[in-house]
Design a protein around this motif. Structure first.
Motif, PDB file in Angstrom:
ATOM      1  N   ALA A   1      48.835  37.599 -40.501  1.00 46.74           N
ATOM      2  CA  ALA A   1      48.785  38.816 -40.763  1.00 46.74           C
ATOM      3  C   ALA A   1      47.613  40.059 -41.016  1.00 46.74           C
ATOM      4  CB  ALA A   1      49.912  38.910 -42.484  1.00 46.74           C
ATOM      5  N   HIS A   2      46.444  38.930 -41.264  1.00 50.23           N
ATOM      6  CA  HIS A   2      45.068  38.878 -42.105  1.00 50.23           C
ATOM      7  C   HIS A   2      43.754  39.336 -40.992  1.00 50.23           C
ATOM      8  CE1 HIS A   2      44.869  35.351 -42.841  1.00 50.23           C
ATOM      9  NE2 HIS A   2      43.402  34.921 -43.018  1.00 50.23           N
ATOM     10  N   ILE A   3      44.604  38.254 -39.191  1.00 52.98           N
ATOM     11  CA  ILE A   3      43.723  38.649 -38.396  1.00 52.98           C
ATOM     12  C   ILE A   3      43.274  39.614 -37.805  1.00 52.98           C
ATOM     13  CG2 ILE A   3      42.895  36.740 -36.972  1.00 52.98           C
ATOM     14  CD1 ILE A   3      43.042  34.972 -39.250  1.00 52.98           C
ATOM     15  N   PRO A   4      42.008  39.254 -37.943  1.00 52.16           N
ATOM     16  CA  PRO A   4      41.450  40.788 -37.248  1.00 52.16           C
ATOM     17  C   PRO A   4      41.382  40.867 -35.809  1.00 52.16           C
ATOM     18  CG  PRO A   4      39.692  40.678 -38.532  1.00 52.16           C
ATOM     19  CD  PRO A   4      40.648  39.351 -39.019  1.00 52.16           C
ATOM     20  N   TRP A   5      41.002  41.920 -34.443  1.00 51.06           N
ATOM     21  CA  TRP A   5      40.009  41.315 -33.556  1.00 51.06           C
ATOM     22  C   TRP A   5      39.112  43.324 -33.428  1.00 51.06           C
ATOM     23  CZ3 TRP A   5      45.245  41.871 -33.391  1.00 51.06           C
ATOM     24  CH2 TRP A   5      46.188  42.203 -33.093  1.00 51.06           C
ATOM     25  N   ALA A   6      38.786  43.134 -32.915  1.00 58.64           N
ATOM     26  CA  ALA A   6      37.915  44.106 -32.128  1.00 58.64           C
ATOM     27  C   ALA A   6      37.324  44.123 -30.364  1.00 58.64           C
ATOM     28  CB  ALA A   6      36.792  44.499 -33.193  1.00 58.64           C
ATOM     29  N   THR A   7      37.652  44.877 -30.354  1.00 56.75           N
ATOM     30  CA  THR A   7      36.315  45.084 -28.539  1.00 56.75           C
ATOM     31  C   THR A   7      35.385  45.943 -28.754  1.00 56.75           C
ATOM     32  OG1 THR A   7      38.999  45.209 -27.823  1.00 56.75           O
ATOM     33  CG2 THR A   7      37.164  46.326 -26.976  1.00 56.75           C
ATOM     34  N   TYR A   8      34.402  45.718 -28.406  1.00 52.23           N
ATOM     35  CA  TYR A   8      33.394  46.109 -28.867  1.00 52.23           C
ATOM     36  C   TYR A   8      32.517  46.916 -27.450  1.00 52.23           C
ATOM     37  CZ  TYR A   8      33.352  42.087 -32.166  1.00 52.23           C
ATOM     38  OH  TYR A   8      33.861  41.990 -33.114  1.00 52.23           O
ATOM     39  N   THR A   9      33.591  47.440 -26.657  1.00 47.94           N
ATOM     40  CA  THR A   9      33.310  48.844 -26.335  1.00 47.94           C
ATOM     41  C   THR A   9      32.450  50.246 -27.312  1.00 47.94           C
ATOM     42  OG1 THR A   9      35.252  49.045 -26.652  1.00 47.94           O
ATOM     43  CG2 THR A   9      34.792  48.674 -24.487  1.00 47.94           C
ATOM     44  N   ASP A  10      31.841  51.498 -26.231  1.00 42.72           N
ATOM     45  CA  ASP A  10      31.170  52.463 -27.581  1.00 42.72           C
ATOM     46  C   ASP A  10      32.259  53.207 -26.918  1.00 42.72           C
ATOM     47  OD1 ASP A  10      30.024  54.361 -28.553  1.00 42.72           O
ATOM     48  OD2 ASP A  10      28.476  54.295 -27.425  1.00 42.72           O
ATOM     49  N   PRO A  11      33.022  53.946 -27.857  1.00 46.48           N
ATOM     50  CA  PRO A  11      32.985  53.895 -29.485  1.00 46.48           C
ATOM     51  C   PRO A  11      34.297  52.279 -29.162  1.00 46.48           C
ATOM     52  CG  PRO A  11      34.994  55.192 -29.030  1.00 46.48           C
ATOM     53  CD  PRO A  11      34.160  55.173 -27.867  1.00 46.48           C
ATOM     54  N   GLU A  12      33.725  51.543 -30.695  1.00 43.82           N
ATOM     55  CA  GLU A  12      34.325  49.902 -31.225  1.00 43.82           C
ATOM     56  C   GLU A  12      36.542  50.463 -31.021  1.00 43.82           C
ATOM     57  OE1 GLU A  12      30.813  47.219 -32.434  1.00 43.82           O
ATOM     58  OE2 GLU A  12      32.740  47.836 -33.863  1.00 43.82           O
TER      59      GLU A  12
ATOM     60  N   TYR B   1      37.091  60.552 -38.037  1.00 41.58           N
ATOM     61  CA  TYR B   1      36.240  60.388 -38.613  1.00 41.58           C
ATOM     62  C   TYR B   1      35.295  61.781 -38.451  1.00 41.58           C
ATOM     63  CZ  TYR B   1      34.792  55.385 -37.242  1.00 41.58           C
ATOM     64  OH  TYR B   1      35.245  53.987 -37.093  1.00 41.58           O
ATOM     65  N   ALA B   2      35.252  62.940 -37.476  1.00 43.38           N
ATOM     66  CA  ALA B   2      34.696  64.361 -38.174  1.00 43.38           C
ATOM     67  C   ALA B   2      34.465  64.884 -39.210  1.00 43.38           C
ATOM     68  CB  ALA B   2      35.576  65.157 -36.984  1.00 43.38           C
ATOM     69  N   GLU B   3      35.617  63.933 -40.245  1.00 46.06           N
ATOM     70  CA  GLU B   3      35.621  64.584 -41.457  1.00 46.06           C
ATOM     71  C   GLU B   3      34.563  63.870 -42.315  1.00 46.06           C
ATOM     72  OE1 GLU B   3      39.113  65.847 -43.579  1.00 46.06           O
ATOM     73  OE2 GLU B   3      39.562  65.239 -41.223  1.00 46.06           O
ATOM     74  N   ASN B   4      34.066  62.484 -41.775  1.00 44.23           N
ATOM     75  CA  ASN B   4      32.827  61.638 -42.126  1.00 44.23           C
ATOM     76  C   ASN B   4      31.015  62.096 -42.541  1.00 44.23           C
ATOM     77  OD1 ASN B   4      30.938  59.046 -41.530  1.00 44.23           O
ATOM     78  ND2 ASN B   4      32.692  59.136 -44.103  1.00 44.23           N
ATOM     79  N   ASP B   5      31.011  62.336 -43.124  1.00 44.78           N
ATOM     80  CA  ASP B   5      29.250  63.444 -43.135  1.00 44.78           C
ATOM     81  C   ASP B   5      28.304  62.149 -42.388  1.00 44.78           C
ATOM     82  OD1 ASP B   5      30.184  65.314 -44.529  1.00 44.78           O
ATOM     83  OD2 ASP B   5      29.630  64.413 -46.130  1.00 44.78           O
ATOM     84  N   ARG B   6      28.387  60.898 -42.559  1.00 49.70           N
ATOM     85  CA  ARG B   6      27.325  60.049 -41.692  1.00 49.70           C
ATOM     86  C   ARG B   6      27.874  59.943 -40.434  1.00 49.70           C
ATOM     87  NH1 ARG B   6      23.636  55.160 -42.481  1.00 49.70           N
ATOM     88  NH2 ARG B   6      22.634  55.625 -40.732  1.00 49.70           N
ATOM     89  N   ALA B   7      29.331  60.067 -40.031  1.00 45.76           N
ATOM     90  CA  ALA B   7      28.834  59.872 -38.462  1.00 45.76           C
ATOM     91  C   ALA B   7      28.992  61.472 -38.086  1.00 45.76           C
ATOM     92  CB  ALA B   7      31.073  59.918 -38.367  1.00 45.76           C
ATOM     93  N   THR B   8      28.921  62.943 -38.372  1.00 41.82           N
ATOM     94  CA  THR B   8      28.353  63.502 -37.866  1.00 41.82           C
ATOM     95  C   THR B   8      26.904  64.115 -37.989  1.00 41.82           C
ATOM     96  OG1 THR B   8      29.928  65.175 -39.440  1.00 41.82           O
ATOM     97  CG2 THR B   8      27.937  66.617 -38.253  1.00 41.82           C
ATOM     98  N   ALA B   9      26.212  63.168 -39.196  1.00 45.00           N
ATOM     99  CA  ALA B   9      24.485  63.139 -38.999  1.00 45.00           C
ATOM    100  C   ALA B   9      24.065  62.519 -37.215  1.00 45.00           C
ATOM    101  CB  ALA B   9      24.123  62.709 -39.940  1.00 45.00           C
ATOM    102  N   ILE B  10      25.142  61.225 -37.370  1.00 43.19           N
ATOM    103  CA  ILE B  10      24.352  60.452 -36.108  1.00 43.19           C
ATOM    104  C   ILE B  10      25.117  60.944 -34.493  1.00 43.19           C
ATOM    105  CG2 ILE B  10      23.639  58.706 -37.886  1.00 43.19           C
ATOM    106  CD1 ILE B  10      26.222  57.364 -36.748  1.00 43.19           C
ATOM    107  N   ASN B  11      26.052  61.798 -34.837  1.00 41.78           N
ATOM    108  CA  ASN B  11      26.679  62.916 -33.670  1.00 41.78           C
ATOM    109  C   ASN B  11      27.399  61.078 -33.413  1.00 41.78           C
ATOM    110  OD1 ASN B  11      27.386  64.257 -31.387  1.00 41.78           O
ATOM    111  ND2 ASN B  11      25.974  62.915 -30.040  1.00 41.78           N
ATOM    112  N   GLN B  12      28.560  60.659 -34.018  1.00 40.46           N
ATOM    113  CA  GLN B  12      29.398  59.948 -33.901  1.00 40.46           C
ATOM    114  C   GLN B  12      30.958  60.009 -35.023  1.00 40.46           C
ATOM    115  OE1 GLN B  12      29.407  56.958 -31.994  1.00 40.46           O
ATOM    116  NE2 GLN B  12      27.517  56.218 -31.541  1.00 40.46           N
ATOM    117  N   ARG B  13      31.551  61.236 -34.321  1.00 41.46           N
ATOM    118  CA  ARG B  13      32.521  62.100 -34.400  1.00 41.46           C
ATOM    119  C   ARG B  13      33.834  61.908 -34.140  1.00 41.46           C
ATOM    120  NH1 ARG B  13      32.586  67.645 -35.169  1.00 41.46           N
ATOM    121  NH2 ARG B  13      33.234  67.983 -37.630  1.00 41.46           N
ATOM    122  N   GLU B  14      34.038  61.190 -32.837  1.00 37.97           N
ATOM    123  CA  GLU B  14      34.828  60.534 -32.143  1.00 37.97           C
ATOM    124  C   GLU B  14      36.206  59.756 -32.860  1.00 37.97           C
ATOM    125  OE1 GLU B  14      35.268  61.226 -27.792  1.00 37.97           O
ATOM    126  OE2 GLU B  14      33.486  62.496 -28.050  1.00 37.97           O
ATOM    127  N   GLY B  15      37.021  59.667 -33.616  1.00 32.00           N
ATOM    128  CA  GLY B  15      36.948  58.524 -34.449  1.00 32.00           C
ATOM    129  C   GLY B  15      38.466  58.432 -34.757  1.00 32.00           C
TER     130      GLY B  15
END
Length: 473
Positions: A337-348, A374-388
């Motif tokens: 139940a707690h096992i995560p997984w990730a695909t390391y494309t950009d975006p992840e 993500y668009a509501e996160n200030d750091r994401a906005t600052a680094i131009n990573q608002r898609e998420g």
């Protein structure tokens, strides 16, 4: 024939096997480790490590073209594909000593560089050695699955085991398989200057939440990667440099190189499992919740060969369960139940627990889906990573699943794995304080979004606040 008696025999020196061997020997067990191939297994030599290194090379090339919005004039990178592969090899070489025979022998492990096969319920033969063990752990991992596609045996093709040896950049890479491996290698090669076509028989990234997968696939298509879905391969023909893949619906895809990335198969062929009474299926060795063979109580299986989730971190988690049982004699059962997984494309793309569909099927009207962009996160906005986007599936005030698509999704998901593993409440996540401005704030804001309607849209809360304000001096 040299006779060996040992407390614990580990077959396979990949991530899971090495973790078991290191933990057991340091706790005082007599440990023998068999490996007929490369120390470190698939993850170090052909999988996680080289693929992420090649993705890093692709990211560096892409960054040179993506700075326009930040005031940095884009330039076309000059990509040295062979040098990028040198970088990959260097990364493997840097990590390899940690998984080396020398290190494990220094820990006290008896390392035998040979493949093993069973000759009895508790006996294994490996080269000139006959080994009898009190407990045996099978950690032989998996290999690329290559389906019997007509014509494939007459055409040169790559798998993850041969791709990283390729020195000349493909002009046009055809990738059969739109899962995590296929999509990661598609983006890495596209950013390194290759034309790329992904051919998927069903849906690309079909194991993930469709909404989140769409965010990733849209970005990849925007970078020029062709992704053909519902394209079941019927035939392959051609020669080196000129390969044609034909789908059952008649579509044809032409390229210079072919990468097969359609899945994995358990490495059990060399083990002679029947001589030890160990049951197996096409997926791998059949085990119970304790990861013990259903038909031989002296044998455990972990990692890919156990037929479950095929991730390096799963093998590491299962190794801890084996040490608890086979070394300390304590009970332990696995939970996924707690096992995560990730695909390391950009975006992840990352997931833990239930997807939205699964949560609604299990909890019905009791589940609430919380979303935060993500668009509501200030750091994401600052680094131009608002898609998420992050989606948290909540039932009875506790997270039961989380889906994330966006920058550093693979990092963000770890918090939710901890929350699910420890049965934490959303209030405990909301109590977290993250540095400002960080991407990590997305997790806290998602928890806050769960409580917002309860606090700000609740008439009872407004009445109570009104009374309190009148009473306060």
């Amino acid at each position: 024939m040299t006779q060996i008696k040992t407390d614990l025999l580990v077959i396979g020196a990949g991530s899971g096997g090495l973790s078991v061997a290191a933990g057991a020997v340091q706790m005082g067990a007599d440990v023998t480790l068999l490996e007929g191939g490369k120390m470190g297994g698939d993850c170090l030599n052909y999988g996680c490590v080289p693929s992420k290194a090649l993705l890093a090379a692709g990211h560096a090339a892409h960054a040179m073209q993506a700075g326009g919005k930040l005031g940095v004039n884009p330039v076309d990178p000059t990509v040295d594909y062979a040098a990028a592969k040198d970088y990959v090899a260097g990364v493997i070489g840097t990590i390899a000593p940690h998984d080396s025979q020398e290190r494990f022998e220094a820990l006290g492990v008896r390392v035998i560089r040979a493949y093993g096969s069973f000759v009895g319920p508790k006996q294994v033969q490996a080269g000139e050695y006959s080994i009898t063990a009190r407990r045996i752990v099978i950690a032989t991992g998996s290999s690329p699955l290559v389906p019997p596609i007509p014509g494939l045996d007459g055409v040169p093709y790559l798998t993850n085991e041969t791709l990283f040896d390729l020195r000349e950049r493909p002009d046009h890479l055809l990738i059969v398989g739109g899962g995590p491996i296929g999509m990661e290698m598609a983006q890495a090669h596209s950013r390194l200057g290759c034309k790329v076509t992904v051919i998927e028989g069903l849906k690309a990234l079909g194991g993930d939440d469709p909404e989140m997968a769409a965010l990733v696939l849209d970005r990849l298509r925007g970078e020029g990667i062709e992704i053909a879905e519902n394209a079941m391969v019927e035939q392959v023909r051609g020669k080196a440099g000129a390969i044609t893949v034909t789908a059952k619906d008649g579509r044809e895809f032409k390229g210079s190189h072919l990468l097969m990335a359609v899945g994995r198969r358990a490495n059990i062929d060399k083990l002679d499992l029947d001589k030890a009474g160990i049951a197996s299926t096409a997926a791998g060795i059949t085990v119970d919740a304790r990861l013990r063979s259903n038909t031989n109580r002296h044998v455990y299986a972990i990692g890919d060969v156990a037929g479950g989730l095929q991730f390096t971190h799963v093998a590491g988690y299962q190794a801890g369960l084996i040490i608890r049982q086979a070394v300390l004699g304590l009970p332990a059962k696995q939970s996924t139940a707690h096992i995560p997984w990730a695909t390391y494309t950009d975006p992840e793309l990352a997931q833990v627990g239930l997807t939205e569909t699964q949560a609604r099927e299990k909890f019905g009207g009791q589940v609430e889906v919380v979303r935060f962009d993500y668009a509501e996160n200030d750091r994401a906005t600052a680094i131009n990573q608002r898609e998420g986007l992050i989606k948290v599936m909540v039932a009875r005030g506790r997270p039961v699943g989380v889906s994330i698509a966006g920058h550093q999704a693979g990092e963000l998901i770890a918090l939710w794995s901890m929350a699910i593993a420890n049965n934490m409440k959303m209030s405990q996540i909301a109590a977290m304080v993250a540095p400002y401005p960080t991407i990590a704030e997305i997790n806290k804001r998602a928890a806050g979004a769960y409580f917002s309607p309860r606090l700000f849209d609740n008439p009872m809360v407004k009445r109570v606040v009104g009374l309190v304000q009148r009473w306060l001096p």
